[in-house]
Design a protein around this motif. Structure first.
Motif, PDB file in Angstrom:
ATOM      1  N   TRP A 186       0.818  -1.218   0.000  1.00 38.39           N
ATOM      2  CA  TRP A 186       0.000   0.000   0.000  1.00 38.39           C
ATOM      3  C   TRP A 186       0.853   1.269   0.000  1.00 38.39           C
ATOM      4  CZ3 TRP A 186      -2.610   2.172   4.955  1.00 38.39           C
ATOM      5  CH2 TRP A 186      -3.382   3.298   4.620  1.00 38.39           C
ATOM      6  N   VAL A 187       1.811   1.362   0.922  1.00 40.16           N
ATOM      7  CA  VAL A 187       2.569   2.604   1.077  1.00 40.16           C
ATOM      8  C   VAL A 187       4.065   2.420   0.882  1.00 40.16           C
ATOM      9  CG1 VAL A 187       0.850   3.657   2.583  1.00 40.16           C
ATOM     10  CG2 VAL A 187       2.674   2.262   3.592  1.00 40.16           C
ATOM     11  N   GLY A 188       4.516   1.216   0.549  1.00 37.83           N
ATOM     12  CA  GLY A 188       5.929   1.006   0.314  1.00 37.83           C
ATOM     13  C   GLY A 188       6.718   0.787   1.598  1.00 37.83           C
ATOM     14  N   PHE A 189       8.017   0.542   1.441  1.00 38.77           N
ATOM     15  CA  PHE A 189       8.861   0.205   2.588  1.00 38.77           C
ATOM     16  C   PHE A 189       9.053   1.403   3.519  1.00 38.77           C
ATOM     17  CE2 PHE A 189      13.078  -1.236   4.393  1.00 38.77           C
ATOM     18  CZ  PHE A 189      12.551  -2.341   5.041  1.00 38.77           C
ATOM     19  N   ALA A 190       9.229   2.586   2.945  1.00 41.06           N
ATOM     20  CA  ALA A 190       9.368   3.784   3.778  1.00 41.06           C
ATOM     21  C   ALA A 190       8.096   4.030   4.573  1.00 41.06           C
ATOM     22  CB  ALA A 190       9.708   4.993   2.909  1.00 41.06           C
ATOM     23  N   GLY A 191       6.944   3.852   3.925  1.00 38.76           N
ATOM     24  CA  GLY A 191       5.678   4.032   4.625  1.00 38.76           C
ATOM     25  C   GLY A 191       5.490   3.003   5.732  1.00 38.76           C
ATOM     26  N   LEU A 192       5.938   1.773   5.487  1.00 37.51           N
ATOM     27  CA  LEU A 192       5.852   0.727   6.512  1.00 37.51           C
ATOM     28  C   LEU A 192       6.654   1.125   7.750  1.00 37.51           C
ATOM     29  CD1 LEU A 192       5.212  -2.159   7.548  1.00 37.51           C
ATOM     30  CD2 LEU A 192       7.228  -2.952   6.275  1.00 37.51           C
ATOM     31  N   ALA A 193       7.856   1.656   7.546  1.00 38.00           N
ATOM     32  CA  ALA A 193       8.672   2.090   8.675  1.00 38.00           C
ATOM     33  C   ALA A 193       7.990   3.209   9.454  1.00 38.00           C
ATOM     34  CB  ALA A 193      10.048   2.539   8.180  1.00 38.00           C
ATOM     35  N   LEU A 194       7.386   4.152   8.740  1.00 35.60           N
ATOM     36  CA  LEU A 194       6.713   5.264   9.422  1.00 35.60           C
ATOM     37  C   LEU A 194       5.466   4.798  10.166  1.00 35.60           C
ATOM     38  CD1 LEU A 194       7.057   8.071   6.713  1.00 35.60           C
ATOM     39  CD2 LEU A 194       8.390   7.756   8.801  1.00 35.60           C
ATOM     40  N   PHE A 195       4.860   3.697   9.711  1.00 35.09           N
ATOM     41  CA  PHE A 195       3.684   3.145  10.396  1.00 35.09           C
ATOM     42  C   PHE A 195       4.040   2.644  11.796  1.00 35.09           C
ATOM     43  CE2 PHE A 195       0.772   3.542   7.004  1.00 35.09           C
ATOM     44  CZ  PHE A 195      -0.466   3.113   7.452  1.00 35.09           C
ATOM     45  N   THR A 196       5.316   2.379  12.048  1.00 29.27           N
ATOM     46  CA  THR A 196       5.719   1.902  13.374  1.00 29.27           C
ATOM     47  C   THR A 196       5.870   3.046  14.386  1.00 29.27           C
ATOM     48  OG1 THR A 196       8.118   2.048  12.929  1.00 29.27           O
ATOM     49  CG2 THR A 196       6.992   0.020  12.275  1.00 29.27           C
ATOM     50  N   LEU A 197       5.945   4.276  13.910  1.00 30.42           N
ATOM     51  CA  LEU A 197       6.188   5.402  14.810  1.00 30.42           C
ATOM     52  C   LEU A 197       5.098   5.583  15.872  1.00 30.42           C
ATOM     53  CD1 LEU A 197       7.769   8.078  12.433  1.00 30.42           C
ATOM     54  CD2 LEU A 197       8.895   6.654  14.145  1.00 30.42           C
ATOM     55  N   PRO A 198       3.794   5.421  15.546  1.00 35.24           N
ATOM     56  CA  PRO A 198       2.793   5.559  16.612  1.00 35.24           C
ATOM     57  C   PRO A 198       3.011   4.597  17.776  1.00 35.24           C
ATOM     58  CG  PRO A 198       1.727   5.654  14.475  1.00 35.24           C
ATOM     59  CD  PRO A 198       3.160   5.280  14.221  1.00 35.24           C
ATOM     60  N   VAL A 199       3.440   3.375  17.486  1.00 37.75           N
ATOM     61  CA  VAL A 199       3.727   2.417  18.566  1.00 37.75           C
ATOM     62  C   VAL A 199       4.882   2.922  19.419  1.00 37.75           C
ATOM     63  CG1 VAL A 199       4.437   0.054  19.097  1.00 37.75           C
ATOM     64  CG2 VAL A 199       2.877   0.491  17.195  1.00 37.75           C
ATOM     65  N   ILE A 200       5.922   3.435  18.770  1.00 38.37           N
ATOM     66  CA  ILE A 200       7.087   3.938  19.490  1.00 38.37           C
ATOM     67  C   ILE A 200       6.704   5.115  20.375  1.00 38.37           C
ATOM     68  CG2 ILE A 200       9.345   5.029  19.184  1.00 38.37           C
ATOM     69  CD1 ILE A 200       9.615   3.405  16.573  1.00 38.37           C
ATOM     70  N   VAL A 201       5.935   6.046  19.825  1.00 37.16           N
ATOM     71  CA  VAL A 201       5.515   7.224  20.591  1.00 37.16           C
ATOM     72  C   VAL A 201       4.634   6.814  21.768  1.00 37.16           C
ATOM     73  CG1 VAL A 201       4.154   9.351  20.496  1.00 37.16           C
ATOM     74  CG2 VAL A 201       5.718   8.784  18.626  1.00 37.16           C
ATOM     75  N   LEU A 202       3.740   5.857  21.558  1.00 37.56           N
ATOM     76  CA  LEU A 202       2.846   5.414  22.624  1.00 37.56           C
ATOM     77  C   LEU A 202       3.622   4.824  23.795  1.00 37.56           C
ATOM     78  CD1 LEU A 202      -0.020   4.776  23.711  1.00 37.56           C
ATOM     79  CD2 LEU A 202       0.138   2.583  22.480  1.00 37.56           C
ATOM     80  N   VAL A 203       4.578   3.951  23.505  1.00 34.79           N
ATOM     81  CA  VAL A 203       5.332   3.298  24.573  1.00 34.79           C
ATOM     82  C   VAL A 203       6.130   4.330  25.367  1.00 34.79           C
ATOM     83  CG1 VAL A 203       7.187   1.674  25.069  1.00 34.79           C
ATOM     84  CG2 VAL A 203       5.431   1.088  23.394  1.00 34.79           C
ATOM     85  N   VAL A 204       6.764   5.276  24.688  1.00 32.56           N
ATOM     86  CA  VAL A 204       7.545   6.299  25.390  1.00 32.56           C
ATOM     87  C   VAL A 204       6.628   7.214  26.192  1.00 32.56           C
ATOM     88  CG1 VAL A 204       9.102   8.259  25.095  1.00 32.56           C
ATOM     89  CG2 VAL A 204       9.423   6.215  23.695  1.00 32.56           C
ATOM     90  N   ALA A 205       5.455   7.548  25.645  1.00 33.11           N
ATOM     91  CA  ALA A 205       4.528   8.438  26.353  1.00 33.11           C
ATOM     92  C   ALA A 205       3.993   7.809  27.632  1.00 33.11           C
ATOM     93  CB  ALA A 205       3.369   8.825  25.434  1.00 33.11           C
ATOM     94  N   LEU A 206       3.877   6.479  27.656  1.00 35.16           N
ATOM     95  CA  LEU A 206       3.323   5.786  28.823  1.00 35.16           C
ATOM     96  C   LEU A 206       4.388   5.406  29.845  1.00 35.16           C
ATOM     97  CD1 LEU A 206       0.714   3.395  27.131  1.00 35.16           C
ATOM     98  CD2 LEU A 206       0.285   5.534  28.361  1.00 35.16           C
ATOM     99  N   ILE A 207       5.588   5.912  29.698  1.00 38.11           N
ATOM    100  CA  ILE A 207       6.665   5.515  30.606  1.00 38.11           C
ATOM    101  C   ILE A 207       6.375   5.826  32.074  1.00 38.11           C
ATOM    102  CG2 ILE A 207       8.053   7.643  30.533  1.00 38.11           C
ATOM    103  CD1 ILE A 207      10.498   5.740  30.125  1.00 38.11           C
ATOM    104  N   PRO A 208       5.541   6.842  32.425  1.00 38.88           N
ATOM    105  CA  PRO A 208       5.231   7.024  33.854  1.00 38.88           C
ATOM    106  C   PRO A 208       4.612   5.773  34.515  1.00 38.88           C
ATOM    107  CG  PRO A 208       4.626   8.990  32.641  1.00 38.88           C
ATOM    108  CD  PRO A 208       4.996   7.955  31.620  1.00 38.88           C
ATOM    109  N   LEU A 209       3.937   4.934  33.710  1.00 39.42           N
ATOM    110  CA  LEU A 209       3.379   3.703  34.282  1.00 39.42           C
ATOM    111  C   LEU A 209       4.464   2.783  34.811  1.00 39.42           C
ATOM    112  CD1 LEU A 209       0.613   2.809  31.646  1.00 39.42           C
ATOM    113  CD2 LEU A 209       0.322   3.950  33.838  1.00 39.42           C
ATOM    114  N   GLY A 210       5.628   2.822  34.165  1.00 39.55           N
ATOM    115  CA  GLY A 210       6.718   1.963  34.595  1.00 39.55           C
ATOM    116  C   GLY A 210       7.307   2.376  35.926  1.00 39.55           C
ATOM    117  N   ARG A 211       7.046   3.601  36.369  1.00 34.59           N
ATOM    118  CA  ARG A 211       7.592   4.074  37.641  1.00 34.59           C
ATOM    119  C   ARG A 211       6.676   3.729  38.808  1.00 34.59           C
ATOM    120  NH1 ARG A 211       8.498   8.968  34.482  1.00 34.59           N
ATOM    121  NH2 ARG A 211      10.676   9.057  33.837  1.00 34.59           N
ATOM    122  N   ARG A 212       5.440   3.312  38.541  1.00 37.16           N
ATOM    123  CA  ARG A 212       4.488   3.115  39.608  1.00 37.16           C
ATOM    124  C   ARG A 212       4.719   1.784  40.303  1.00 37.16           C
ATOM    125  NH1 ARG A 212      -1.280   5.565  37.462  1.00 37.16           N
ATOM    126  NH2 ARG A 212      -0.496   7.631  36.973  1.00 37.16           N
TER     127      ARG A 212
END
Length: 406
Positions: free
Chosen positions: A380-406
């Motif tokens: 659908w979007v090519g290899f570059a697009g596939l790589a960019l599709f992973t960014l939301p997962v990366i951002v989500l995990v980093v944004a939720l890092i306060p949960l790891g401190r609890r």
């Protein structure tokens, strides 16, 4: 109190022996499964007569891993790591026999069943890294876990290189075509079963529980409080990194071939990616112990984001794709080593093994789904697009890092 002081050096001695046994088991497993994975797609295409079904070999191995992770974790919780790891290898050995028989009688369903059972051996490999943490201290947990992960490198490099000699040896003993390398798999599996069964005595998990029972319940609870939010975040960290890695890695060979790369370049790229996954794991284990689990997780996910950025900017150049795949492996290594250590120490002892099994099951299942979905995204979007599709997962995990401190 004197008994506890005498107990510490004995536990350290048992832990060193456990790490040697687990590391040797990972080498044997890598040798065993290197030929299995290398030939899986070829056998599936040959027996089915359809190249489009070649990917089912890896898919069924991964699904078998997901299906057997929880049962093996339950067995470990009840009877110890040695029996669980040996049982996983034994089921995989049965799967190898079915694969060889399926090739002999040309049965595609039998072949897929054999690959699914082989997945139990992969589940045992995943559980082995958690077995390294049973007797570890808080100061050494990341390092001990990463040493077992690092041992996978040796087997992963040796295994695929035994395909040629194995085929020649198989022809001498009259085995069906393309199944000769499974002779090494059988030897490796049998050796691994014996190693885990006899080598993990006393069993690290059962020994750790016995030690805990000699201490007061209040002291044990204070030392190992259950932190469910941190444990869930640790699982998200490991599963997310694995999903990102598999999605991109699975589509790399076909992308490179479409851009004129030779099979040699493809093989070199994947080899360097595997080296990134395992070779530096002791470094990330040491960082996780010294810096802390969460900073190392952030480092891993930042490296995954850098990999996606390199692909987005240089997807048409095999050299940049190779750099990106190395970064992808390094990011996966940092995130999974630190995440697995966090999962272990954030879980109360009575919940630890069950959560580890859930983690491995979810990790394998998402890896299989990610590999399947990545093909559609690539078209659908090519290899570059596939790589960019992973960014939301990366951002989500980093944004939720306060949960790891609890």
């Amino acid at each position: 109190m004197p008994e506890l002081l005498e107990e510490v050096p004995r536990l350290a001695q048992h832990q060193r022996r456990t790490l040697w046994v687990l590391s040797a088991g990972q080498v044997l497993s890598g040798i065993s499964f290197g030929a299995t994975v290398s030939l899986g797609a070829v056998l599936a295409a040959t027996i089915s007569g359809d190249d489009g079904l070649s990917g089912l070999a890896t898919a069924f191995i991964t699904l078998g891993t997901a299906a057997t992770s929880m049962p093996l974790a339950t067995l470990a919780g009840r009877r110890g790591r040695g029996l669980a790891l040996a049982s996983g290898m034994a089921v995989a050995l049965l799967g190898v026999g079915l694969v060889i028989g399926a090739v002999a009688v040309r049965s595609f369903p039998m072949l897929l069943l054999g690959f699914a059972l082989i997945g139990a051996g992969q589940a045992a490999n995943l559980q082995a890294r958690f077995a390294a943490t049973d007797l570890a201290t808080d100061a050494s947990r990341g390092r001990d876990l990463s040493m077992v992960v690092w041992a996978t490198t040796l087997g992963a490099v040796l295994g695929p290189n035994l395909v040629g000699p194995g085929e020649a040896l198989g022809a001498l003993v009259g085995m069906p075509e393309l199944t000769g390398p499974y002779l090494f798999t059988v030897v490796g599996q049998l050796s691994g079963i014996a190693l885990y069964w006899f080598g993990l005595r006393p069993d690290p998990l059962l020994l750790a529980r016995r030690v805990a029972l000699t201490r007061t319940g209040a002291a044990t609870a204070a030392a190992h409080p259950d932190r469910p939010l941190a444990a869930r975040y640790a699982m998200l960290t490991v599963v997310g990194a694995h999903g990102v890695m598999v999605s991109v890695m699975a589509m790399t060979p076909i992308h490179l071939l479409h851009h004129g790369a030779t099979l040699t370049i493809v093989g070199l790229t994947i080899s360097l990616h595997i080296a990134g996954m395992y070779a530096l794991s002791p470094v990330f284990g040491a960082l996780a112990d010294r810096w802390g689990r969460l900073p190392t997780i952030v480092l891993g996910y930042a490296t995954l984001a850098a990999s996606a950025g390199v692909i987005a900017l240089g997807a048409s150049d095999p050299r940049w794709v190779t750099v990106a795949l190395i970064l992808l492996g390094l990011g996966w290594s940092a995130a999974t080593v630190a995440g697995a250590a966090l999962l272990t120490e954030a879980s109360a002892p009575e919940l630890r093994v069950r959560r580890q099994g859930r983690n491995d099951a979810a990790m394998s299942l998402l890896g299989a789904l990610g590999a399947v979905a990545a093909g559609g995204v690539l078209g659908w979007v090519g290899f570059a697009g596939l790589a960019l599709f992973t960014l939301p997962v990366i951002v989500l995990v980093v944004a939720l890092i306060p949960l790891g401190r609890r």
